[in-house]
Design a protein around this motif. Sequence first.
Motif, PDB file in Angstrom:
ATOM      1  N   GLY A  34       0.819  -1.216   0.000  1.00  0.00           N
ATOM      2  CA  GLY A  34       0.000   0.000   0.000  1.00  0.00           C
ATOM      3  C   GLY A  34       0.849   1.260   0.000  1.00  0.00           C
ATOM      4  O   GLY A  34       0.582   2.206  -0.744  1.00  0.00           O
ATOM      5  N   VAL A  35       1.891   1.273   0.814  1.00  0.00           N
ATOM      6  CA  VAL A  35       2.792   2.441   0.856  1.00  0.00           C
ATOM      7  C   VAL A  35       3.526   2.580  -0.468  1.00  0.00           C
ATOM      8  O   VAL A  35       3.705   3.698  -0.981  1.00  0.00           O
ATOM      9  N   THR A  36       3.937   1.469  -1.056  1.00  0.00           N
ATOM     10  CA  THR A  36       4.635   1.515  -2.346  1.00  0.00           C
ATOM     11  C   THR A  36       3.732   2.093  -3.433  1.00  0.00           C
ATOM     12  O   THR A  36       4.161   2.934  -4.230  1.00  0.00           O
ATOM     13  N   ILE A  37       2.488   1.644  -3.462  1.00  0.00           N
ATOM     14  CA  ILE A  37       1.533   2.157  -4.451  1.00  0.00           C
ATOM     15  C   ILE A  37       1.279   3.645  -4.220  1.00  0.00           C
ATOM     16  O   ILE A  37       1.233   4.434  -5.166  1.00  0.00           O
ATOM     17  N   PHE A  38       1.141   4.041  -2.962  1.00  0.00           N
ATOM     18  CA  PHE A  38       0.946   5.453  -2.647  1.00  0.00           C
ATOM     19  C   PHE A  38       2.139   6.279  -3.136  1.00  0.00           C
ATOM     20  O   PHE A  38       1.969   7.342  -3.730  1.00  0.00           O
ATOM     21  N   PHE A  39       3.361   5.794  -2.878  1.00  0.00           N
ATOM     22  CA  PHE A  39       4.556   6.508  -3.313  1.00  0.00           C
ATOM     23  C   PHE A  39       4.575   6.651  -4.831  1.00  0.00           C
ATOM     24  O   PHE A  39       4.878   7.720  -5.362  1.00  0.00           O
ATOM     25  N   PHE A  40       4.239   5.569  -5.553  1.00  0.00           N
ATOM     26  CA  PHE A  40       4.203   5.645  -7.005  1.00  0.00           C
ATOM     27  C   PHE A  40       3.188   6.688  -7.463  1.00  0.00           C
ATOM     28  O   PHE A  40       3.476   7.504  -8.339  1.00  0.00           O
ATOM     29  N   ILE A  69      16.309  -0.202 -15.352  1.00  0.00           N
ATOM     30  CA  ILE A  69      16.060  -0.210 -13.901  1.00  0.00           C
ATOM     31  C   ILE A  69      14.626   0.220 -13.615  1.00  0.00           C
ATOM     32  O   ILE A  69      13.939  -0.389 -12.786  1.00  0.00           O
ATOM     33  N   ILE A  70      14.169   1.250 -14.289  1.00  0.00           N
ATOM     34  CA  ILE A  70      12.782   1.691 -14.113  1.00  0.00           C
ATOM     35  C   ILE A  70      11.828   0.609 -14.615  1.00  0.00           C
ATOM     36  O   ILE A  70      10.762   0.387 -14.024  1.00  0.00           O
ATOM     37  N   ALA A  76       7.968  -4.614 -10.431  1.00  0.00           N
ATOM     38  CA  ALA A  76       7.733  -4.688  -8.980  1.00  0.00           C
ATOM     39  C   ALA A  76       6.437  -3.976  -8.610  1.00  0.00           C
ATOM     40  O   ALA A  76       5.694  -4.440  -7.728  1.00  0.00           O
ATOM     41  N   LEU A  77       6.136  -2.875  -9.292  1.00  0.00           N
ATOM     42  CA  LEU A  77       4.877  -2.167  -9.037  1.00  0.00           C
ATOM     43  C   LEU A  77       3.682  -3.044  -9.398  1.00  0.00           C
ATOM     44  O   LEU A  77       2.689  -3.073  -8.665  1.00  0.00           O
ATOM     45  N   VAL A  78       3.784  -3.765 -10.504  1.00  0.00           N
ATOM     46  CA  VAL A  78       2.703  -4.689 -10.884  1.00  0.00           C
ATOM     47  C   VAL A  78       2.519  -5.744  -9.800  1.00  0.00           C
ATOM     48  O   VAL A  78       1.393  -6.073  -9.424  1.00  0.00           O
ATOM     49  N   ALA A  79       3.622  -6.253  -9.254  1.00  0.00           N
ATOM     50  CA  ALA A  79       3.536  -7.240  -8.174  1.00  0.00           C
ATOM     51  C   ALA A  79       2.838  -6.638  -6.956  1.00  0.00           C
ATOM     52  O   ALA A  79       1.973  -7.277  -6.345  1.00  0.00           O
ATOM     53  N   CYS A  80       3.191  -5.414  -6.618  1.00  0.00           N
ATOM     54  CA  CYS A  80       2.567  -4.749  -5.464  1.00  0.00           C
ATOM     55  C   CYS A  80       1.072  -4.552  -5.668  1.00  0.00           C
ATOM     56  O   CYS A  80       0.275  -4.844  -4.776  1.00  0.00           O
ATOM     57  N   VAL A  81       0.697  -4.057  -6.833  1.00  0.00           N
ATOM     58  CA  VAL A  81      -0.722  -3.799  -7.104  1.00  0.00           C
ATOM     59  C   VAL A  81      -1.511  -5.110  -7.104  1.00  0.00           C
ATOM     60  O   VAL A  81      -2.596  -5.194  -6.526  1.00  0.00           O
ATOM     61  N   LEU A  82      -0.956  -6.146  -7.729  1.00  0.00           N
ATOM     62  CA  LEU A  82      -1.658  -7.427  -7.799  1.00  0.00           C
ATOM     63  C   LEU A  82      -1.828  -8.037  -6.414  1.00  0.00           C
ATOM     64  O   LEU A  82      -2.931  -8.461  -6.044  1.00  0.00           O
ATOM     65  N   PHE A  83      -0.747  -8.073  -5.613  1.00  0.00           N
ATOM     66  CA  PHE A  83      -0.870  -8.639  -4.270  1.00  0.00           C
ATOM     67  C   PHE A  83      -1.832  -7.821  -3.425  1.00  0.00           C
ATOM     68  O   PHE A  83      -2.671  -8.372  -2.718  1.00  0.00           O
ATOM     69  N   HIS A  84      -1.712  -6.497  -3.486  1.00  0.00           N
ATOM     70  CA  HIS A  84      -2.567  -5.627  -2.678  1.00  0.00           C
ATOM     71  C   HIS A  84      -4.044  -5.823  -3.039  1.00  0.00           C
ATOM     72  O   HIS A  84      -4.901  -5.872  -2.159  1.00  0.00           O
ATOM     73  N   ALA A 123       4.861 -11.201 -15.474  1.00  0.00           N
ATOM     74  CA  ALA A 123       6.297 -10.920 -15.425  1.00  0.00           C
ATOM     75  C   ALA A 123       6.985 -11.387 -16.697  1.00  0.00           C
ATOM     76  O   ALA A 123       7.869 -10.689 -17.210  1.00  0.00           O
ATOM     77  N   VAL A 124       6.576 -12.545 -17.218  1.00  0.00           N
ATOM     78  CA  VAL A 124       7.172 -13.027 -18.465  1.00  0.00           C
ATOM     79  C   VAL A 124       6.936 -12.021 -19.581  1.00  0.00           C
ATOM     80  O   VAL A 124       7.861 -11.639 -20.307  1.00  0.00           O
ATOM     81  N   ARG A 125       5.710 -11.559 -19.711  1.00  0.00           N
ATOM     82  CA  ARG A 125       5.385 -10.603 -20.779  1.00  0.00           C
ATOM     83  C   ARG A 125       6.089  -9.261 -20.560  1.00  0.00           C
ATOM     84  O   ARG A 125       6.623  -8.664 -21.492  1.00  0.00           O
ATOM     85  N   LEU A 126       6.104  -8.772 -19.331  1.00  0.00           N
ATOM     86  CA  LEU A 126       6.754  -7.493 -19.055  1.00  0.00           C
ATOM     87  C   LEU A 126       8.268  -7.580 -19.261  1.00  0.00           C
ATOM     88  O   LEU A 126       8.882  -6.627 -19.737  1.00  0.00           O
ATOM     89  N   LEU A 127       8.862  -8.707 -18.918  1.00  0.00           N
ATOM     90  CA  LEU A 127      10.294  -8.883 -19.163  1.00  0.00           C
ATOM     91  C   LEU A 127      10.597  -8.936 -20.656  1.00  0.00           C
ATOM     92  O   LEU A 127      11.620  -8.405 -21.107  1.00  0.00           O
ATOM     93  N   GLN A 128       9.706  -9.574 -21.437  1.00  0.00           N
ATOM     94  CA  GLN A 128       9.882  -9.578 -22.888  1.00  0.00           C
ATOM     95  C   GLN A 128       9.877  -8.157 -23.440  1.00  0.00           C
ATOM     96  O   GLN A 128      10.732  -7.787 -24.253  1.00  0.00           O
ATOM     97  N   ILE A 129       8.917  -7.364 -23.005  1.00  0.00           N
ATOM     98  CA  ILE A 129       8.836  -5.961 -23.448  1.00  0.00           C
ATOM     99  C   ILE A 129      10.073  -5.192 -23.014  1.00  0.00           C
ATOM    100  O   ILE A 129      10.652  -4.435 -23.800  1.00  0.00           O
ATOM    101  N   LEU A 130      10.504  -5.397 -21.778  1.00  0.00           N
ATOM    102  CA  LEU A 130      11.670  -4.702 -21.257  1.00  0.00           C
ATOM    103  C   LEU A 130      12.920  -5.056 -22.072  1.00  0.00           C
ATOM    104  O   LEU A 130      13.702  -4.167 -22.437  1.00  0.00           O
ATOM    105  N   ILE A 131      13.090  -6.315 -22.404  1.00  0.00           N
ATOM    106  CA  ILE A 131      14.263  -6.737 -23.166  1.00  0.00           C
ATOM    107  C   ILE A 131      14.213  -6.181 -24.586  1.00  0.00           C
ATOM    108  O   ILE A 131      15.223  -5.726 -25.119  1.00  0.00           O
TER     109      ILE A 131
END
Length: 135
Positions: A34-40, A69-70, A76-84, A123-131
Amino acid sequence: MSTPTEVAPDPVRKRSLYRGDPGMWSWVLHRITGVTIFFFLFVHVLDTAVIRIDPNKYSEVVETYKTPIIGLMEIALVACVLFHALNGLRLILVDFWGKGPKYQRQMLWGILGLFVVLFGAMAVRLLQILIQHSF
């Protein structure tokens, strides 16, 4: 002079309901995400506000976000939002469903399993896009 009396027994330490329990870690992770999402959201509002001040500066700020890095931070933000979100649904069921407290542990393991499956696919799809965009 006083005479020695009986020594009081050590107090019985009762284990707290959440100490070391998976429910406690769920609570901690819910707060951290929650704090991470708020910070974003705070940073997002600030960088978007730059466009009203100077559109050229806004373009510069957006360019700084196009780094690997971004990209990893976005994952990581996607992980936070999904878990939250999933844990929030579990908490709603615990609070408002009569049998929620009884099944809260099973629901926790269920949302963790669902999180692993959904985040794994994302994560697989986002890593593909990132690469693709990095190289």
